[in-house]
Scaffold this motif. Sequence first.
Motif, PDB file in Angstrom:
ATOM      1  N   GLY A  46      35.411 -19.067 -28.518  1.00 46.07           N
ATOM      2  CA  GLY A  46      35.136 -20.474 -28.232  1.00 46.07           C
ATOM      3  C   GLY A  46      33.675 -20.838 -28.411  1.00 46.07           C
ATOM      4  O   GLY A  46      32.803 -19.986 -28.553  1.00 46.07           O
ATOM      5  N   GLY A  47      33.411 -22.156 -28.383  1.00 44.10           N
ATOM      6  CA  GLY A  47      32.047 -22.642 -28.476  1.00 44.10           C
ATOM      7  C   GLY A  47      31.928 -23.875 -29.339  1.00 44.10           C
ATOM      8  O   GLY A  47      32.807 -24.731 -29.348  1.00 44.10           O
ATOM      9  N   GLN A  48      30.822 -23.964 -30.097  1.00 42.09           N
ATOM     10  CA  GLN A  48      30.607 -25.128 -30.941  1.00 42.09           C
ATOM     11  C   GLN A  48      30.529 -24.698 -32.405  1.00 42.09           C
ATOM     12  O   GLN A  48      31.230 -23.768 -32.813  1.00 42.09           O
ATOM     13  N   SER A  49      29.728 -25.357 -33.238  1.00 41.67           N
ATOM     14  CA  SER A  49      29.897 -25.234 -34.689  1.00 41.67           C
ATOM     15  C   SER A  49      29.665 -23.836 -35.249  1.00 41.67           C
ATOM     16  O   SER A  49      30.315 -23.454 -36.232  1.00 41.67           O
ATOM     17  N   ASN A  50      28.753 -23.059 -34.673  1.00 39.03           N
ATOM     18  CA  ASN A  50      28.561 -21.719 -35.211  1.00 39.03           C
ATOM     19  C   ASN A  50      29.668 -20.768 -34.785  1.00 39.03           C
ATOM     20  O   ASN A  50      29.730 -19.637 -35.296  1.00 39.03           O
ATOM     21  N   MET A  51      30.558 -21.217 -33.889  1.00 39.97           N
ATOM     22  CA  MET A  51      31.818 -20.506 -33.681  1.00 39.97           C
ATOM     23  C   MET A  51      32.885 -21.062 -34.617  1.00 39.97           C
ATOM     24  O   MET A  51      33.729 -20.309 -35.118  1.00 39.97           O
ATOM     25  N   ASP A  52      32.844 -22.362 -34.897  1.00 39.44           N
ATOM     26  CA  ASP A  52      33.743 -22.896 -35.928  1.00 39.44           C
ATOM     27  C   ASP A  52      33.609 -22.071 -37.194  1.00 39.44           C
ATOM     28  O   ASP A  52      34.584 -21.584 -37.752  1.00 39.44           O
ATOM     29  N   TYR A  70      39.528 -21.602 -30.137  1.00 42.07           N
ATOM     30  CA  TYR A  70      39.369 -23.053 -30.013  1.00 42.07           C
ATOM     31  C   TYR A  70      37.885 -23.336 -29.847  1.00 42.07           C
ATOM     32  O   TYR A  70      37.256 -22.865 -28.892  1.00 42.07           O
ATOM     33  N   SER A  71      37.325 -24.078 -30.770  1.00 43.32           N
ATOM     34  CA  SER A  71      35.908 -24.453 -30.718  1.00 43.32           C
ATOM     35  C   SER A  71      35.753 -25.810 -31.376  1.00 43.32           C
ATOM     36  O   SER A  71      36.636 -26.252 -32.120  1.00 43.32           O
ATOM     37  N   LYS A  72      34.622 -26.447 -31.110  1.00 46.22           N
ATOM     38  CA  LYS A  72      34.375 -27.752 -31.744  1.00 46.22           C
ATOM     39  C   LYS A  72      32.872 -27.971 -31.896  1.00 46.22           C
ATOM     40  O   LYS A  72      32.110 -27.873 -30.922  1.00 46.22           O
ATOM     41  N   SER A 100      41.660  -9.087 -23.041  1.00 48.05           N
ATOM     42  CA  SER A 100      40.661  -8.034 -23.224  1.00 48.05           C
ATOM     43  C   SER A 100      39.233  -8.519 -23.386  1.00 48.05           C
ATOM     44  O   SER A 100      38.303  -7.729 -23.213  1.00 48.05           O
ATOM     45  N   GLY A 101      38.998  -9.809 -23.725  1.00 47.83           N
ATOM     46  CA  GLY A 101      37.624 -10.244 -23.885  1.00 47.83           C
ATOM     47  C   GLY A 101      37.478 -11.695 -24.279  1.00 47.83           C
ATOM     48  O   GLY A 101      38.432 -12.337 -24.733  1.00 47.83           O
ATOM     49  N   ILE A 102      36.263 -12.205 -24.074  1.00 46.15           N
ATOM     50  CA  ILE A 102      35.885 -13.577 -24.407  1.00 46.15           C
ATOM     51  C   ILE A 102      34.650 -13.519 -25.289  1.00 46.15           C
ATOM     52  O   ILE A 102      33.685 -12.793 -24.986  1.00 46.15           O
ATOM     53  N   PHE A 103      34.659 -14.286 -26.371  1.00 43.19           N
ATOM     54  CA  PHE A 103      33.497 -14.397 -27.257  1.00 43.19           C
ATOM     55  C   PHE A 103      33.081 -15.871 -27.306  1.00 43.19           C
ATOM     56  O   PHE A 103      33.891 -16.731 -27.648  1.00 43.19           O
ATOM     57  N   TRP A 104      31.809 -16.136 -27.001  1.00 38.05           N
ATOM     58  CA  TRP A 104      31.329 -17.507 -26.829  1.00 38.05           C
ATOM     59  C   TRP A 104      30.046 -17.711 -27.628  1.00 38.05           C
ATOM     60  O   TRP A 104      29.083 -16.974 -27.470  1.00 38.05           O
ATOM     61  N   MET A 105      30.048 -18.714 -28.517  1.00 36.41           N
ATOM     62  CA  MET A 105      28.864 -19.048 -29.324  1.00 36.41           C
ATOM     63  C   MET A 105      28.599 -20.537 -29.163  1.00 36.41           C
ATOM     64  O   MET A 105      29.257 -21.372 -29.782  1.00 36.41           O
ATOM     65  N   GLN A 106      27.614 -20.886 -28.310  1.00 35.66           N
ATOM     66  CA  GLN A 106      27.380 -22.302 -27.975  1.00 35.66           C
ATOM     67  C   GLN A 106      26.073 -22.412 -27.212  1.00 35.66           C
ATOM     68  O   GLN A 106      25.569 -21.437 -26.682  1.00 35.66           O
TER      69      GLN A 106
END
Length: 332
Positions: free
Chosen positions: A62-68, A155-157, A214-220
């Motif tokens: 999840g996160g914003q555009s660099n996760m998109d 899911y990211s935006k 098992s895990g969460i990855f977040w770029m925001q």
Amino acid sequence: MRRIAHQTVSEFEILKLSLANFQFIKLKSHMNHFFRITCIAAFAVLTFSSHAQDTFRLFYLGGQSNMDGYGYVKDLPDSLNRQFENVYIFHGNTAADGATDGGLGIWEKLEPGHGVGAKATNKKNLLSERFGLELSLGAKLATLYPDDKIALIKYSKGGTSIDSLAADTFGCWEPDFRSKGGINQYDHFLATVNNALSTQDINGDGKADQIIPSGIFWMQGESDAHVLEIAQRYEYNLTRLMNLVRAAFRTDDLPVVIGKISDSNDPSRNYKVWKYGELVQHAQEQFVRKDAQAAIVRSTKHYGHSDPWHYRSEDYIDLGVEFGKVFERLSK
């Protein structure tokens, strides 16, 4: 990882159990329905048949555009420009605050095209010419769990903030933010999780799967770095949101890996795109320092940019690898 044992309880009691050990200031009144979605979905994760054919390791992106993801599929090496046999993805349809089609999607084998511009219905994935970190990350995770399959929920935006005062026109992840229709990005996340876990058979082989969160990855964080007061609240906002995401998967010590934001120092932006980026970076470091089950990817400081805001194709490939490496160290 600690999980809540199966037992017959009311939905309200499930909610209390699911959110045990998490501290909240308040819950918005319209969230009752969405928390019910979360509890039902998470409850399903833990009560699948003990005779499951396949075990899936479940991860959220999840996160914003660099996760998109703004990488170009045409730039991919042959090793990633393919369909992955044992890695599946549910890419929730990206939607604005207030929209009613956020989180729609279907499970399919991971392949290129799940970057910015990808859309989905409840019958079909509409892939784009872009990719994000999901390809190299999925490949890395598959090597970490050779006896299991990998399930990615994405899911990211782009442009979205955690703080409601930075929502602008892009949207907001603050659970209490009452956008148009009372639906925000956190609600779209919950809808994505509910839709993804409404099936017990990810690979469609006719047998229920065992699914292990098992895990969460977040770029925001970039969108919270424009205003001093908002940047100063980022650590609190990030901590609260990550604990809510953990609660959605009913695993209170679920590992969280975040990507450290970086600035392109673009000359057209007076060599500083994120005015208070250093404060958000500090907040990210503080979050992982205080949370024993969290870690940070710092390789972003070396990346180039295709525009003032987004990395290059090769950087998204490296970013997925680095997320996987950091997760491997964290999960040992």
